[in-house]
Design an enzyme around this catalytic site. Structure first.
Site, mmCIF file in Angstrom:
data_model
loop_
_atom_site.group_PDB
_atom_site.id
_atom_site.type_symbol
_atom_site.label_atom_id
_atom_site.label_comp_id
_atom_site.label_asym_id
_atom_site.label_seq_id
_atom_site.Cartn_x
_atom_site.Cartn_y
_atom_site.Cartn_z
ATOM 1 N N TYR A 46 3.210 22.256 -25.602
ATOM 2 C CA TYR A 46 1.946 22.645 -25.429
ATOM 3 C C TYR A 46 0.770 21.206 -25.012
ATOM 4 C CZ TYR A 46 -2.317 22.644 -26.901
ATOM 5 O OH TYR A 46 -4.697 22.463 -27.428
ATOM 6 N N VAL A 100 -8.427 15.502 -27.663
ATOM 7 C CA VAL A 100 -7.669 16.336 -27.989
ATOM 8 C C VAL A 100 -7.819 17.169 -29.195
ATOM 9 C CG1 VAL A 100 -5.244 15.875 -28.157
ATOM 10 C CG2 VAL A 100 -6.342 14.630 -26.214
ATOM 11 N N GLY A 101 -7.253 18.858 -28.938
ATOM 12 C CA GLY A 101 -7.239 18.781 -30.700
ATOM 13 C C GLY A 101 -5.547 19.477 -30.831
ATOM 14 N N SER A 128 -12.087 15.896 -30.749
ATOM 15 C CA SER A 128 -11.946 17.546 -30.729
ATOM 16 C C SER A 128 -12.911 18.401 -31.454
ATOM 17 C CB SER A 128 -11.305 17.724 -30.529
ATOM 18 O OG SER A 128 -11.034 19.327 -30.243
ATOM 19 N N TYR A 152 -16.895 22.071 -28.306
ATOM 20 C CA TYR A 152 -17.020 23.425 -27.940
ATOM 21 C C TYR A 152 -17.713 24.904 -27.946
ATOM 22 C CZ TYR A 152 -12.807 22.907 -25.707
ATOM 23 O OH TYR A 152 -10.745 22.887 -24.799
ATOM 24 N N THR A 178 -17.165 20.809 -24.149
ATOM 25 C CA THR A 178 -17.222 20.658 -22.366
ATOM 26 C C THR A 178 -17.135 22.168 -21.774
ATOM 27 O OG1 THR A 178 -15.289 19.884 -24.241
ATOM 28 C CG2 THR A 178 -14.288 21.008 -22.346
ATOM 29 N N ARG A 187 -1.119 29.701 -19.177
ATOM 30 C CA ARG A 187 -0.308 28.313 -19.156
ATOM 31 C C ARG A 187 1.136 28.543 -19.647
ATOM 32 N NH1 ARG A 187 -4.016 25.010 -23.577
ATOM 33 N NH2 ARG A 187 -6.219 23.779 -21.802
ATOM 34 N N LYS A 260 -19.057 17.897 -19.820
ATOM 35 C CA LYS A 260 -16.804 17.318 -19.497
ATOM 36 C C LYS A 260 -16.626 18.782 -18.654
ATOM 37 C CE LYS A 260 -12.712 16.298 -21.378
ATOM 38 N NZ LYS A 260 -11.952 17.366 -21.743
ATOM 39 N N SER A 282 -13.468 15.822 -14.354
ATOM 40 C CA SER A 282 -12.416 16.473 -14.995
ATOM 41 C C SER A 282 -12.187 18.265 -14.437
ATOM 42 C CB SER A 282 -12.511 15.953 -16.406
ATOM 43 O OG SER A 282 -11.163 16.660 -17.421
ATOM 44 N N HIS A 284 -9.851 19.482 -16.849
ATOM 45 C CA HIS A 284 -9.171 18.989 -17.978
ATOM 46 C C HIS A 284 -7.106 18.608 -17.879
ATOM 47 C CE1 HIS A 284 -9.812 21.362 -22.021
ATOM 48 N NE2 HIS A 284 -8.829 21.295 -22.190
ATOM 49 N N ARG A 287 -5.029 21.402 -16.862
ATOM 50 C CA ARG A 287 -4.771 23.275 -17.746
ATOM 51 C C ARG A 287 -5.346 23.932 -17.241
ATOM 52 N NH1 ARG A 287 -2.449 20.353 -22.116
ATOM 53 N NH2 ARG A 287 -3.084 21.537 -23.776
ATOM 54 N N ARG A 319 -2.748 7.329 -15.855
ATOM 55 C CA ARG A 319 -1.186 6.803 -16.276
ATOM 56 C C ARG A 319 -1.192 5.318 -16.705
ATOM 57 N NH1 ARG A 319 -2.929 11.002 -18.179
ATOM 58 N NH2 ARG A 319 -1.079 13.023 -17.942
ATOM 59 N N ARG A 339 -2.844 13.132 -22.930
ATOM 60 C CA ARG A 339 -2.187 12.796 -22.783
ATOM 61 C C ARG A 339 -1.002 11.904 -23.139
ATOM 62 N NH1 ARG A 339 -2.232 16.347 -18.977
ATOM 63 N NH2 ARG A 339 -2.143 18.551 -19.378
#
Ligand SMILES: Cc1cc2nc3c(=O)[nH]c(=O)nc-3n(C[C@H](O)[C@H](O)[C@H](O)COP(=O)(O)O)c2cc1C
Ligand SMILES: O=C(O)C(=O)c1ccccc1
Length: 389
Positions: A46, A100-101, A128, A152, A178, A187, A260, A282, A284, A287, A319, A339
């Site tokens: 996920y 991040v949810g 989130s 959201y 967002t 996904r 966002k 972004s 996302h 994703r 990163r 992430r």
């Protein structure tokens, strides 16, 4: 004197004299692989996963890697100050933790641990809407540290009103709305495992404890958690919304509002025209739209369109410290990190998130210094070339 984030390297070497090495890798690109080894395939799939064939997530990395820094010499980089002003806030560095949810799939302390880490390092935490921890519980652990709330924008007006009120009471000052998730994308990594994370800790998660959300359920969450999850999936976002609807948020939120998930310069102009204060360029983290433009490739166009009117932030693919530098050189005021901090949380809780923040900012501080800059203000397009390869 401003904090020299680069000193983290000497702290590590000093600890090494007593035989201690860092608990986690200092190259943050290695965290995904380690998380994959330590946590189950569902949660890692996920978090690590993206939309479709994964091409957008790969393009995000490629677009940053393709740009190369051209360092300058002999420019007095002894005293450095990484601080920036964003949306009227003084930040110690151009970094915030992205929303991040469902972080409880990574660690039992979930958002509380991540928020404590952000607060300890002075970095804004963006909570989130879909957090595993209610807004109030996160506010409790943050003292007076900088916190922003990601909305959201629900189909259910009462849920939206409730979130706005609770976020305001909890001291969340910036609203991050967002736009790129009116529906969950295709996904395959989650589909192949038939894994949706939202049942995890359903009884205590933010949505499922919200009074307005609960008011719409036929049975209490604990009696029919599946029905609660299906209500969540059906209303957390609203594919029917259009630009004029933003007037409602402008009227019902006192502080800055940031949109966002903006990639097109015309959408950035619409955001400015709607009285917004900023945008996050972004996709996302790759994703949502498989095949979409890499976020770093979208950044210069948005900066040209609204850079003088809005705070332009950036995420998707950051990163390394060099990535932060490149985003600033392309015109971003600050970056959000997704992430990597979720992996840090999964691997070592609050300490893991702090490790991730400190590694990224130490490397950014060194990149600045070694490229001839004493702070973010002087970084610009002249610092980059595009790799022809
Ligand atoms: C597991 C996961 C959950 C996410 N949940 C949310 C969310 O609840 N709200 C949101 O606006 N963005 C969410 N995002 C997107 C991030 O805020 C951010 O845009 C993205 O992770 C940045 O890319 P990066 O992971 O490459 O740094 C999520 C991303 C991941 C990986
Ligand atoms: O998974 C995501 O990327 C995401 O943004 C999300 C959507 C709904 C609930 C939690 C997270």
């Amino acid at each position: 004197m401003a904090r020299h984030w680069a000193d983290f390297q000497y702290e590590i070497y000093l600890n090494g004299m007593t035989g201690a090495v860092p608990r986690l890798p200092t190259d943050l690109t290695r965290l995904e692989e380690l998380t994959e080894q330590r946590l189950g395939p569902g949660p890692v799939g996920y978090v690590a996963g993206s939309a479709g064939d994964g091409s957008t997530a790969r393009a995000n990395r490629a677009a940053l890697e393709r740009r190369r820094i051209v360092p300058r010499m002999l420019r007095d980089v002894q005293e450095r100050d990484l601080s920036v002003e964003v949306l009227g806030r003084a930040l110690p560095a151009p970094l915030a933790l992205a929303p991040v949810g469902v972080l409880s799939i990574m660690h039992p302390e979930a958002e509380s641990a991540a928020a404590r880490a952000a607060a300890a390092q002075g970095v804004p935490f963006i909570l989130s809407s879909a957090s595993s921890t209610p807004i109030e519980r996160v506010a409790e652990v943050m003292g007076d540290a900088e916190r922003w709330f990601q909305l959201y924008w629900s189909k259910d007006l009462e849920v939206t009103r409730s979130f706005l009120g609770r976020a305001k009471s909890g001291g969340f000052s910036v609203l991050v709305v967002t736009l790129d998730t009116p529906l969950l994308a295709w996904r395959p990594r989650d589909l192949d495992q038939a894994y949706l994370p939202f049942l995890h800790g359903v009884g205590t998660a933010n949505y499922f404890t919200d009074p307005a959300f609960r008011a719409g359920l036929a049975k209490p969450v604990h009696e029919d958690p599946n029905a609660a999850v299906m209500r969540f999936v059906g209303l957390f976002a609203d594919p029917g919304k259009t630009w004029p609807d933003l007037a409602f948020l402008r009227e019902n939120w006192d502080g800055p509002i940031v949109l966002k998930g903006v990639l097109h310069p015309d959408d950035a102009r619409l955001a400015a025209d709607a009285g917004m204060d900023g945008v996050v360029v972004s996709n996302h983290g790759g994703r949502q739209v498989a095949g979409s433009i890499a976020a770093a490739d979208a950044l210069p166009g948005v900066v040209r369109a609204v850079g003088d009117r809005l705070a332009v932030l950036f995420d998707s693919g950051v990163r390394t410290g060099a990535d932060v530098f490149k985003a600033l050189a392309l015109g971003a005021r600050a970056v959000l990190l997704g992430r990597p901090y979720a992996y840090g949380l999964g691997l070592d809780g609050q300490a893991g998130v702090e490790h991730v923040i400190r590694c990224l900012l130490a490397e950014f501080d060194l990149t600045l210094a070694l490229s001839g800059h004493a702070g973010p203000a002087t970084v610009g397009p002249a610092d980059l070339v595009e790799d022809p390869a």
